[in-house]
Design a protein around this motif. Structure first.
Motif, PDB file in Angstrom:
ATOM      1  N   ALA A 199     133.147  77.208 -45.605  1.00 38.25           N
ATOM      2  CA  ALA A 199     134.088  76.874 -44.539  1.00 38.25           C
ATOM      3  C   ALA A 199     134.560  75.425 -44.647  1.00 38.25           C
ATOM      4  O   ALA A 199     135.740  75.119 -44.425  1.00 38.25           O
ATOM      5  CB  ALA A 199     133.435  77.117 -43.182  1.00 38.25           C
ATOM      6  N   ALA A 200     133.624  74.526 -44.996  1.00 37.82           N
ATOM      7  CA  ALA A 200     133.997  73.118 -45.146  1.00 37.82           C
ATOM      8  C   ALA A 200     134.981  72.928 -46.298  1.00 37.82           C
ATOM      9  O   ALA A 200     135.934  72.148 -46.199  1.00 37.82           O
ATOM     10  CB  ALA A 200     132.738  72.276 -45.375  1.00 37.82           C
ATOM     11  N   LYS A 201     134.725  73.651 -47.410  1.00 41.06           N
ATOM     12  CA  LYS A 201     135.642  73.560 -48.548  1.00 41.06           C
ATOM     13  C   LYS A 201     137.037  74.050 -48.158  1.00 41.06           C
ATOM     14  O   LYS A 201     138.052  73.484 -48.566  1.00 41.06           O
ATOM     15  CB  LYS A 201     135.110  74.388 -49.715  1.00 41.06           C
ATOM     16  N   ALA A 202     137.092  75.126 -47.352  1.00 41.99           N
ATOM     17  CA  ALA A 202     138.384  75.669 -46.928  1.00 41.99           C
ATOM     18  C   ALA A 202     139.160  74.674 -46.071  1.00 41.99           C
ATOM     19  O   ALA A 202     140.396  74.677 -46.062  1.00 41.99           O
ATOM     20  CB  ALA A 202     138.164  76.977 -46.164  1.00 41.99           C
ATOM     21  N   ARG A 203     138.417  73.804 -45.356  1.00 39.75           N
ATOM     22  CA  ARG A 203     139.079  72.787 -44.530  1.00 39.75           C
ATOM     23  C   ARG A 203     139.356  71.516 -45.312  1.00 39.75           C
ATOM     24  O   ARG A 203     139.784  70.506 -44.751  1.00 39.75           O
ATOM     25  CB  ARG A 203     138.203  72.460 -43.314  1.00 39.75           C
ATOM     26  N   GLY A 204     139.046  71.537 -46.616  1.00 44.41           N
ATOM     27  CA  GLY A 204     139.305  70.377 -47.451  1.00 44.41           C
ATOM     28  C   GLY A 204     138.215  69.330 -47.438  1.00 44.41           C
ATOM     29  O   GLY A 204     138.420  68.217 -47.946  1.00 44.41           O
ATOM     30  N   LYS A 205     137.049  69.677 -46.888  1.00 44.71           N
ATOM     31  CA  LYS A 205     135.948  68.716 -46.843  1.00 44.71           C
ATOM     32  C   LYS A 205     135.042  68.893 -48.052  1.00 44.71           C
ATOM     33  O   LYS A 205     134.802  70.011 -48.503  1.00 44.71           O
ATOM     34  CB  LYS A 205     135.120  68.916 -45.561  1.00 44.71           C
ATOM     35  N   ARG A 206     134.546  67.787 -48.556  1.00 55.29           N
ATOM     36  CA  ARG A 206     133.643  67.837 -49.695  1.00 55.29           C
ATOM     37  C   ARG A 206     132.215  68.079 -49.211  1.00 55.29           C
ATOM     38  O   ARG A 206     131.792  67.503 -48.202  1.00 55.29           O
ATOM     39  CB  ARG A 206     133.710  66.521 -50.476  1.00 55.29           C
ATOM     40  N   PRO A 207     131.475  68.946 -49.916  1.00 50.41           N
ATOM     41  CA  PRO A 207     130.088  69.193 -49.517  1.00 50.41           C
ATOM     42  C   PRO A 207     129.205  67.989 -49.816  1.00 50.41           C
ATOM     43  O   PRO A 207     129.546  67.135 -50.640  1.00 50.41           O
ATOM     44  CB  PRO A 207     129.683  70.393 -50.382  1.00 50.41           C
ATOM     45  N   GLY A 208     128.090  67.942 -49.139  1.00 49.20           N
ATOM     46  CA  GLY A 208     127.145  66.869 -49.390  1.00 49.20           C
ATOM     47  C   GLY A 208     127.185  65.803 -48.315  1.00 49.20           C
ATOM     48  O   GLY A 208     127.933  65.875 -47.339  1.00 49.20           O
ATOM     49  N   ASN A 209     126.373  64.799 -48.508  1.00 47.97           N
ATOM     50  CA  ASN A 209     126.230  63.705 -47.553  1.00 47.97           C
ATOM     51  C   ASN A 209     127.259  62.617 -47.857  1.00 47.97           C
ATOM     52  O   ASN A 209     127.195  61.976 -48.913  1.00 47.97           O
ATOM     53  CB  ASN A 209     124.810  63.138 -47.650  1.00 47.97           C
ATOM     54  N   PRO A 210     128.221  62.373 -46.942  1.00 45.49           N
ATOM     55  CA  PRO A 210     129.222  61.324 -47.210  1.00 45.49           C
ATOM     56  C   PRO A 210     128.593  59.943 -47.347  1.00 45.49           C
ATOM     57  O   PRO A 210     129.087  59.098 -48.078  1.00 45.49           O
ATOM     58  CB  PRO A 210     130.157  61.416 -46.000  1.00 45.49           C
ATOM     59  N   GLY A 211     127.485  59.731 -46.615  1.00 52.13           N
ATOM     60  CA  GLY A 211     126.813  58.430 -46.720  1.00 52.13           C
ATOM     61  C   GLY A 211     126.280  58.183 -48.113  1.00 52.13           C
ATOM     62  O   GLY A 211     126.334  57.057 -48.626  1.00 52.13           O
ATOM     63  N   LEU A 212     125.770  59.254 -48.786  1.00 50.31           N
ATOM     64  CA  LEU A 212     125.293  59.101 -50.155  1.00 50.31           C
ATOM     65  C   LEU A 212     126.446  58.872 -51.119  1.00 50.31           C
ATOM     66  O   LEU A 212     126.335  58.070 -52.052  1.00 50.31           O
ATOM     67  CB  LEU A 212     124.490  60.339 -50.573  1.00 50.31           C
ATOM     68  N   ARG A 213     127.533  59.589 -50.910  1.00 50.15           N
ATOM     69  CA  ARG A 213     128.689  59.397 -51.797  1.00 50.15           C
ATOM     70  C   ARG A 213     129.206  57.965 -51.726  1.00 50.15           C
ATOM     71  O   ARG A 213     129.650  57.404 -52.737  1.00 50.15           O
ATOM     72  CB  ARG A 213     129.807  60.376 -51.422  1.00 50.15           C
ATOM     73  N   GLU A 214     129.110  57.396 -50.535  1.00 50.18           N
ATOM     74  CA  GLU A 214     129.588  56.015 -50.348  1.00 50.18           C
ATOM     75  C   GLU A 214     128.483  54.989 -50.580  1.00 50.18           C
ATOM     76  O   GLU A 214     128.699  53.794 -50.371  1.00 50.18           O
ATOM     77  CB  GLU A 214     130.153  55.873 -48.936  1.00 50.18           C
ATOM     78  N   ARG A 215     127.313  55.469 -50.966  1.00 52.16           N
ATOM     79  CA  ARG A 215     126.170  54.593 -51.294  1.00 52.16           C
ATOM     80  C   ARG A 215     125.784  53.690 -50.125  1.00 52.16           C
ATOM     81  O   ARG A 215     125.447  52.515 -50.295  1.00 52.16           O
ATOM     82  CB  ARG A 215     126.461  53.734 -52.538  1.00 52.16           C
ATOM     83  N   ARG A 216     125.815  54.250 -48.904  1.00 52.12           N
ATOM     84  CA  ARG A 216     125.397  53.477 -47.744  1.00 52.12           C
ATOM     85  C   ARG A 216     123.882  53.308 -47.773  1.00 52.12           C
ATOM     86  O   ARG A 216     123.140  54.282 -47.938  1.00 52.12           O
ATOM     87  CB  ARG A 216     125.795  54.189 -46.450  1.00 52.12           C
ATOM     88  N   PRO A 217     123.380  52.087 -47.581  1.00 44.14           N
ATOM     89  CA  PRO A 217     121.928  51.844 -47.668  1.00 44.14           C
ATOM     90  C   PRO A 217     121.113  52.698 -46.700  1.00 44.14           C
ATOM     91  O   PRO A 217     120.045  53.193 -47.056  1.00 44.14           O
ATOM     92  CB  PRO A 217     121.801  50.351 -47.331  1.00 44.14           C
ATOM     93  N   GLU A 218     121.621  52.876 -45.463  1.00 44.90           N
ATOM     94  CA  GLU A 218     120.847  53.641 -44.484  1.00 44.90           C
ATOM     95  C   GLU A 218     120.744  55.108 -44.886  1.00 44.90           C
ATOM     96  O   GLU A 218     119.713  55.762 -44.666  1.00 44.90           O
ATOM     97  CB  GLU A 218     121.459  53.518 -43.087  1.00 44.90           C
ATOM     98  N   ALA A 219     121.802  55.651 -45.513  1.00 47.11           N
ATOM     99  CA  ALA A 219     121.770  57.047 -45.950  1.00 47.11           C
ATOM    100  C   ALA A 219     120.820  57.213 -47.128  1.00 47.11           C
ATOM    101  O   ALA A 219     120.052  58.179 -47.193  1.00 47.11           O
ATOM    102  CB  ALA A 219     123.169  57.511 -46.330  1.00 47.11           C
ATOM    103  N   ILE A 220     120.862  56.284 -48.055  1.00 46.67           N
ATOM    104  CA  ILE A 220     119.964  56.332 -49.214  1.00 46.67           C
ATOM    105  C   ILE A 220     118.510  56.233 -48.755  1.00 46.67           C
ATOM    106  O   ILE A 220     117.631  56.965 -49.236  1.00 46.67           O
ATOM    107  CB  ILE A 220     120.299  55.206 -50.202  1.00 46.67           C
ATOM    108  N   LYS A 221     118.251  55.347 -47.790  1.00 42.54           N
ATOM    109  CA  LYS A 221     116.888  55.179 -47.277  1.00 42.54           C
ATOM    110  C   LYS A 221     116.409  56.454 -46.585  1.00 42.54           C
ATOM    111  O   LYS A 221     115.254  56.874 -46.758  1.00 42.54           O
ATOM    112  CB  LYS A 221     116.855  54.006 -46.302  1.00 42.54           C
ATOM    113  N   ALA A 222     117.284  57.091 -45.807  1.00 51.76           N
ATOM    114  CA  ALA A 222     116.910  58.313 -45.088  1.00 51.76           C
ATOM    115  C   ALA A 222     116.585  59.443 -46.056  1.00 51.76           C
ATOM    116  O   ALA A 222     115.614  60.186 -45.873  1.00 51.76           O
ATOM    117  CB  ALA A 222     118.029  58.724 -44.142  1.00 51.76           C
ATOM    118  N   VAL A 223     117.403  59.592 -47.102  1.00 54.25           N
ATOM    119  CA  VAL A 223     117.163  60.643 -48.085  1.00 54.25           C
ATOM    120  C   VAL A 223     115.870  60.378 -48.847  1.00 54.25           C
ATOM    121  O   VAL A 223     115.077  61.290 -49.107  1.00 54.25           O
ATOM    122  CB  VAL A 223     118.353  60.758 -49.055  1.00 54.25           C
TER     123      VAL A 223
END
Length: 305
Positions: free
Chosen positions: A143-167
């Protein structure tokens, strides 16, 4: 799914061993102990901590000490496991080792056909839930792909420190949970061998018993359990250097495994033929020296009598 052979069901248990876990501030401690004693438990292990806690050193030690024929008894299922999947993992490991499980307040008793049936129902429910979660996850991604959204964690794609730490924290928790769930399969053998034997030898013994370890992975696992105070620091002590006898023990074991019909004298003759020097000196191998190495290989788990 947990499976038990019919002859295992008819096996008479040697010991009833209780496990009681009391959450912080809980007042039901004595009641648990009384129920376990009334059920016939001659030994009871007590744990203090919340149901969601991943560090349960008493339970980890108990699971490692249980032997075939024992019956692990709890008052309720929630006293043992953090989740249904964790419960089924623990019971499946116990059953594989010939250890039974009984919950006083639930219809789970692996010593009876009825109790095993109830356990099978729980296992089927867990598999259904897992399948439904996977199906919902897949549908959400589509459903997300159909709406044009990329799967996965956007914080990881953007290399946000808080997202990397959480993962990283989530992965670390999953790793520890997996270690604790599997520890009863390998930790008792590590305790038996370390630090007298090298990590190479520990891995060889574990893998001969159907497991799949490398030196790096087993050392990392033991280090982690030691850090969580779930294993003794002594396991990390440097092993003594013993390459000559170690090599000869493995060689003699390999000869005996390849041709079980060989006598001690015939094994000694083969060692002489390939030019191996006796460990204690001398020019020719003696049957008594071969026997000593075979006994060591048996204690080490390389061969079985």
């Amino acid at each position: 799914m947990v499976k038990l052979q019919s002859d295992d069901m008819q096996h008479h248990p040697k010991r009833l061993i209780g496990y009681a876990r009391v959450s912080t501030g809980e007042q039901a401690h004595d009641a648990q102990l009384d129920e376990l004693r009334s059920a016939g438990c001659h030994r009871i292990y007590e744990e203090h901590g919340s149901g969601t806690s991943r560090t349960r050193p008493v339970l980890a030690r108990l699971l490692g000490e249980l032997t075939a024929g024992d019956v692990l008894v709890v008052v309720r299922l929630d006293r043992l496991a953090r989740s249904l999947s964790h419960l089924l993992q623990v019971i499946e490991d116990l059953v594989a080792r010939g250890v039974h499980f009984r919950s006083i307040g639930d219809p789970i008793d692996t010593t009876t056909p009825q109790g095993m049936f109830s356990l099978q129902v729980l296992g089927a429910a867990a598999q259904l839930d897992k399948a439904l979660v996977a199906e919902r996850t897949k549908a959400g991604i589509e459903a997300a792909k159909a709406r044009g959204k990329r799967p996965g964690n956007p914080g990881l794609r953007e290399r946000r420190p808080e997202a990397i730490k959480a993962v990283s924290k989530a992965r670390d928790k999953l790793y520890l949970d997996e270690l604790m769930a599997s520890a009863q399969k390998w930790l008792p053998m590590v305790r038996q061998l370390r630090p007298q034997h090298s990590w190479d030898n520990v891995v060889e013994v574990l893998n001969r018993r159907g497991q799949d370890w490398t030196v790096e992975r087993i050392r990392r696992a033991v280090h982690r359990l030691v850090r969580e105070k779930l294993a003794d620091q002594d396991l990390l002590t440097r092993s003594p250097r013993r390459p000559p006898e170690d090599h000869l023990m493995k060689l003699v074991a390999a000869i005996a495994i390849a041709d079980p019909g060989l006598s001690l004298r015939q094994i000694a003759a083969q060692l002489d033929q390939i030019g191996e020097q006796p460990a204690r000196g001398g020019k020719k191998w003696q049957p008594s020296s071969v026997r000593n190495l075979l006994d060591e290989a048996h204690r080490f788990g390389l061969i079985r009598r």
